[in-house]
Design a protein around this motif. Structure first.
Motif, mmCIF file in Angstrom:
data_model
loop_
_atom_site.group_PDB
_atom_site.id
_atom_site.type_symbol
_atom_site.label_atom_id
_atom_site.label_comp_id
_atom_site.label_asym_id
_atom_site.label_seq_id
_atom_site.Cartn_x
_atom_site.Cartn_y
_atom_site.Cartn_z
ATOM 1 N N ALA A 35 27.841 44.093 65.932
ATOM 2 C CA ALA A 35 26.773 45.077 65.744
ATOM 3 C C ALA A 35 26.406 45.707 67.085
ATOM 4 N N LEU A 36 26.318 44.870 68.107
ATOM 5 C CA LEU A 36 25.951 45.343 69.447
ATOM 6 C C LEU A 36 26.996 46.332 69.973
ATOM 7 N N ALA A 37 28.265 45.992 69.761
ATOM 8 C CA ALA A 37 29.340 46.884 70.203
ATOM 9 C C ALA A 37 29.233 48.220 69.482
ATOM 10 N N ALA A 38 28.915 48.161 68.180
ATOM 11 C CA ALA A 38 28.789 49.397 67.407
ATOM 12 C C ALA A 38 27.622 50.236 67.924
ATOM 13 N N VAL A 39 26.554 49.562 68.386
ATOM 14 C CA VAL A 39 25.408 50.287 68.937
ATOM 15 C C VAL A 39 25.857 51.125 70.138
ATOM 16 N N THR A 40 26.616 50.509 71.050
ATOM 17 C CA THR A 40 27.117 51.261 72.209
ATOM 18 C C THR A 40 27.924 52.452 71.739
ATOM 19 N N GLY A 41 28.721 52.228 70.705
ATOM 20 C CA GLY A 41 29.564 53.299 70.201
ATOM 21 C C GLY A 41 28.784 54.471 69.641
ATOM 22 N N ASP A 75 35.662 55.182 73.756
ATOM 23 C CA ASP A 75 36.383 54.957 72.511
ATOM 24 C C ASP A 75 36.155 53.495 72.116
ATOM 25 N N VAL A 76 34.875 53.187 71.858
ATOM 26 C CA VAL A 76 34.481 51.807 71.593
ATOM 27 C C VAL A 76 35.315 51.200 70.474
ATOM 28 N N PHE A 77 35.479 51.979 69.371
ATOM 29 C CA PHE A 77 36.085 51.390 68.184
ATOM 30 C C PHE A 77 37.603 51.259 68.311
ATOM 31 N N ARG B 251 38.357 61.121 55.320
ATOM 32 C CA ARG B 251 38.558 59.717 55.698
ATOM 33 C C ARG B 251 37.356 58.933 55.206
ATOM 34 N N TYR B 252 37.608 57.665 54.794
ATOM 35 C CA TYR B 252 36.502 56.886 54.234
ATOM 36 C C TYR B 252 35.610 56.327 55.320
ATOM 37 N N TRP B 253 36.142 56.253 56.525
ATOM 38 C CA TRP B 253 35.318 55.727 57.602
ATOM 39 C C TRP B 253 35.722 56.381 58.917
ATOM 40 N N GLY B 254 34.770 56.925 59.666
ATOM 41 C CA GLY B 254 35.142 57.575 60.918
ATOM 42 C C GLY B 254 34.175 57.295 62.042
ATOM 43 N N TRP B 255 33.363 56.251 61.916
ATOM 44 C CA TRP B 255 32.398 55.892 62.955
ATOM 45 C C TRP B 255 31.502 57.069 63.348
ATOM 46 N N ASP B 256 31.180 57.893 62.396
ATOM 47 C CA ASP B 256 30.130 58.889 62.580
ATOM 48 C C ASP B 256 28.822 58.106 62.804
ATOM 49 N N TRP B 261 25.524 53.340 62.167
ATOM 50 C CA TRP B 261 24.227 52.670 62.065
ATOM 51 C C TRP B 261 24.007 52.005 60.724
ATOM 52 N N SER B 262 24.556 52.588 59.641
ATOM 53 C CA SER B 262 24.395 51.889 58.370
ATOM 54 C C SER B 262 25.225 50.614 58.399
ATOM 55 N N PHE B 263 26.346 50.647 59.123
ATOM 56 C CA PHE B 263 27.162 49.448 59.305
ATOM 57 C C PHE B 263 26.395 48.407 60.126
ATOM 58 N N ILE B 264 25.741 48.868 61.207
ATOM 59 C CA ILE B 264 24.974 47.947 62.046
ATOM 60 C C ILE B 264 23.868 47.285 61.218
#
Lengths: 535, 317
Positions: A35-41, A75-77, B251-256, B261-264
């Motif tokens: 989750a934290l990594a995603a926050v940075t992203g 390019d975090v992800f 695409r079903y997922w693109g880290w928009d 944030w909904s993932f977080i």
């Protein structure tokens, strides 16, 4: 017991790592790290989403920007540490799941285990019934089965006077399904993205585009295991329509296309619009953008030097200016003449809007084609930039400029527009037609059905995992005079407060069921209720 | 009636709803302070009136725009407030018979609506092409239901942390007064709430006279139930969003940012559910995780639309 440094063998350390990964605590920490990594992203601009914002950010942050670049924060992800966390999480997940699945498999197949001391359970009642022990237990069994319990008679001894019952295995099974589905999800993602690709096709009205690597506009994004197996499917754009509100807000874009097989035979005709992609041969085709292509013909006397549908791109609008108020840009290169020639064109598709714009000095969106006008500059000299869309005028000289309206012809030497119907001689450019082009995104992701299936399994597993609860009940009967005394014990692993009432109802139901076969008298009335509360 | 009139009615009722919720909030807090049943009844009536106005305002908005009334942040906020208040009245007051949380819930609803009318108001109109899909009904509905239940869970969690702290202080005070029982202790003060058989009993002994908030154990269970209810709905919302993204954005997922944030938020609440099943993380620790989840939900909802640029940030979602 931490082993001493000397005795810390490889197997021991592997075992230690394995044990650590198996603990829920580790999984939990990894989950929060993810989750934290995603926050940075989400806080730092990401290259795959918006490269121009990354460049802007880097320009404004000097050393810090360089550090982030090294750390893969743009390019975090796709960064090694995000992948590492994900991999560790999935390893930890599997490490948790394998023993749990084995245990559940065993537990589900195993018969419920008999209890020695029923009165030791949190919920406990005794009832006196007229029926004999075997009949009383048989009646209890039927009640429990009706309440969806799995029931087992005392094992080995064949004792007909005791039973053990359980329900709520769906909780654990659901939880396992939920977790295993993530492995499937991961597989679907890797398979789909790995073997897939994504690129853009630019098709002008009346033209056909064929799915082959060379025909994609700009770079195509391919997966790691992409085999280069393009389909050869053709997309023929019959026409394109756009629809706007008065405010300039877009309403609808449609590409009316014919889909062709590799031999050029029509498979079917279809409309492609936002939210309604076309699907063919594993390809998904999406409406992404559109623009104008000017049909331009350059002649030298009777000789046609070039005739093409020149794809024009819109200039980026400054803030506050509607995107469609900007003119459309392009360059037409003629290499067959000496000195070489480049014609820079700027298209104003709607001359009414343009007139209004000039009159009011306010930007006015040009949404439809109405008496289109092209303004052009003619350059002569040496073409050094091989790109079809950009022009380097270092070795060139501007020889003329002017405007040409739709359906008209201009003399490229003088920059004057010729009167319609007048025979053209010398070097001329005519602008017979203006067409739409459509930008379609073409993607292939074979993993989508797998990912969807995994998502459905995740939901299906989640519901019982959260909302069912496990209960255990034991019954034993002892002969007592004519009839028998029935001991009923119960135990809930989840939703304990609710089980209180459930258990009472169950005992009543058992009592009633036995009652049907004879009269009942309660032996320990009242005292049992106290017992329930005191434990 | 014309679209303009419908829009006008919708806006007026929106304001009626805010003021009713305001009255209800005052009433609920007065009830907390004075413990008079009449105050609670009045507050409940005001909340009910506000809910009705809120609901009709949403419906008339839909009539004005000729589409589902959740096409942008303004409409989404109104619906969120409506569901939070409705969920509170039905689940918390109706099923769990907990009356003392109303003020906090009203405060949340008022804040949501006030921010919406201040910053997000747009005149009703059709949707941009990307939003024009039947998935807007499914995905956005699920997201609103999920968020409203998470929000309720978050409010209850905050109150749990407050009440838990208070109870711990009282238990400490009690312990310093009485010598600890030597054998067969009847009062196990050290056991976490959910391990004590009758969680309410020893605590209520410690809190006699201060029953303004339900016991920490009750609040803890309530928060868990709400979050456990919201979690699958949120999961579904994310999945439905992915399906829609596959149709609309290829695409079903693109880290928009909205997806991220909904993932977080999802990950944090998943962590919460796991923490509750893990020894040593129960009680306060997991409550803090839920609180972080609540904050993440607010970021998903507000920050992503207002400050982070992404595909969801066309004045809609």
């Amino acid at each position: 017991m931490p082993p001493s440094a000397a005795g810390f063998s490889l197997t021991q350390s592997v075992a230690l790592v394995w044990r650590t990964l198996r603990s829920m605590r580790t999984a939990l920490i990894l989950l929060l790290l993810l989750a934290l990594a995603a926050v940075t992203g989400s806080l730092i601009p990401q290259w795959p989403n918006s490269p121009e914002r990354v460049l802007q950010y880097q320009a404004g942050h000097g050393l810090w920007g360089a550090f982030l670049q090294r750390a893969g924060a743009f390019d975090v992800f796709g960064s090694w540490w995000f992948v590492l966390i994900t991999v560790l999480l999935f390893v930890s997940l599997v490490a948790c799941l394998v023993p749990r699945t084995r245990a559940t498999w065993r537990a589900v197949r195993q018969r419920p285990i008999q209890a020695r001391e029923i009165d030791a359970f949190r919920h406990y009642r005794t009832i006196a019934v007229a029926a004999g022990p075997p009949e009383a237990v048989e009646a209890s069994r039927r009640v429990l089965v009706r309440h969806l319990y799995r029931v087992a008679r005392a094992e080995g001894t064949g004792d007909p006077t005791a039973l053990a019952a359980e329900k709520g295995a769906a909780r654990e099974v659901g939880s396992l399904l939920f977790h295993w589905a993530f492995i499937l999800l991961l597989f679907g993602v890797i398979f789909g993205k790995g073997t897939g690709f994504s690129g853009y096709a630019v098709v002008t009205e009346g033209h056909t585009w064929v799915d082959a690597r060379a025909n994609y506009d700009g770079q195509i994004r391919t997966g790691r295991f992409f085999g280069g197996d393009f389909t050869g499917v053709g997309i023929h754009l019959r026409s394109f329509e756009s629809d706007f509100r008065d405010t300039g807000q877009p309403m609808d874009f449609v590409s009316h296309v014919d889909l062709l097989d590799p031999q050029g035979n029509l498979i079917r005709s279809q409309d492609i619009r936002v939210n309604h992609p076309a699907k063919i041969d594993g390809l998904n085709i999406y409406q992404t953008a559109f623009g104008w292509a000017g049909v331009l013909e350059v002649r030298d006397g009777d000789q046609v030097l070039t005739r093409q549908d020149l794809v024009l791109s819109r200039e980026p609008a400054p803030t506050g200016v509607p995107a469609f108020a900007m003119p459309w840009h392009g360059v037409l290169k003629v290499t067959s003449v000496r000195p070489q020639m480049a014609i820079e064109v700027e298209l104003y598709p709607d001359s009414r809007a343009l007139a209004q714009q000039l009159q009011t000095q306010q930007p006015v969106p040009m949404l439809v084609a109405y008496d289109p006008v092209i303004s052009y500059k003619v350059w002569r000299g040496r073409l050094t930039d091989p790109s079809p869309t950009s022009l380097d005028t270092t070795f060139m000289k501007k020889t003329a400029e002017g405007v040409v309206g739709g359906g008209l012809t201009a003399d490229l030497r003088t920059g004057k527009q010729l009167d319609p119907g007048r025979a053209a001689g010398g070097l001329t450019m005519s602008f017979p037609d203006l067409r739409h082009y459509s930008v379609l995104q073409v993607t292939r992701d074979r993993g989508v059905p797998i990912v969807l299936a995994a998502a459905i399994l995740i939901l299906l597993g989640l519901l019982p995992a959260l909302y069912t609860s496990r209960r255990k009940v034991w019954v034993r009967a002892e002969a007592h005079g004519e009839g028998s005394v029935l001991q009923v014990g119960g135990f809930a692993l989840q939703r304990k407060p609710q089980f209180e009432a459930e258990f009472d109802k169950l005992v009543e139901a058992i009592e009633r069921a036995i009652d049907d076969g004879g009269s009942t008298t309660r032996v320990s009335d009242g005292s049992d209720r106290e017992k329930v509360g005191s434990r | 009636m014309t679209d303009l009139q419908w829009a006008r009615i919708s806006q007026d009722l929106f304001n009626v709803a805010i003021f009713s919720y305001l009255a209800a909030m005052v009433g609920y807090f007065a009830y907390l302070a004075f413990q008079r049943d009449l105050l609670w009844k009045l507050a409940r009536a005001a909340a009910g009136l506000g809910l009705a106005a809120n609901l009709v305002s949403i419906l008339t908005r839909g009539l004005a725009a000729h589409r589902v009334p959740w096409g942008n942040m303004y409409e989404y906020s109104a619906l969120l407030a409506c569901l939070v208040v409705g969920g509170y009245l039905i689940v918390v007051e109706g099923i769990y018979k907990v009356r003392s949380l109303g003020g906090f819930v009203m405060a949340f609803a008022i804040l949501t609506m006030a921010i919406a009318s201040q910053f997000f108001y747009v005149t009703p109109g059709p949707l941009v092409p990307a939003l024009n899909s039947y998935w807007i009904k499914i995905h956005v509905q699920a997201a609103i239901w999920g968020s409203s239940l998470f929000a309720l869970g978050g409010i209850v969690t905050i109150l749990y942390l407050i009440q838990d702290r208070r109870e711990r202080k009282q238990v400490d005070a009690l312990r310093s007064q009485e010598p600890p029982p030597i054998m067969g202790a009847s009062l196990n003060l050290d056991a976490p709430h959910d391990l004590v058989d009758d969680a309410g009993a020893p605590m209520s002994a410690a809190t006699t006279g201060r029953k303004r908030l339900p016991s920490a154990a009750t609040l803890d269970t309530l928060a868990y139930r709400l979050i456990a209810f919201a979690f699958p709905i949120w999961t579904f919302a994310v999945i439905a969003g992915a399906i829609w993204a596959q149709e609309a954005w290829s695409r079903y997922w693109g880290w928009d940012p909205k997806e991220t944030w909904s993932f977080i938020t999802w990950v944090i609440f998943a962590g919460y559910l796991h923490a509750r099943a893990t020894a040593g993380w129960r009680g306060r620790k997991s409550a803090w995780i839920a609180l972080v989840g609540f904050v993440s939900l607010l970021i998903t909802y507000y920050a992503v639309n207002l400050w982070i640029v992404g595909l969801h940030s066309y004045k809609g979602f």
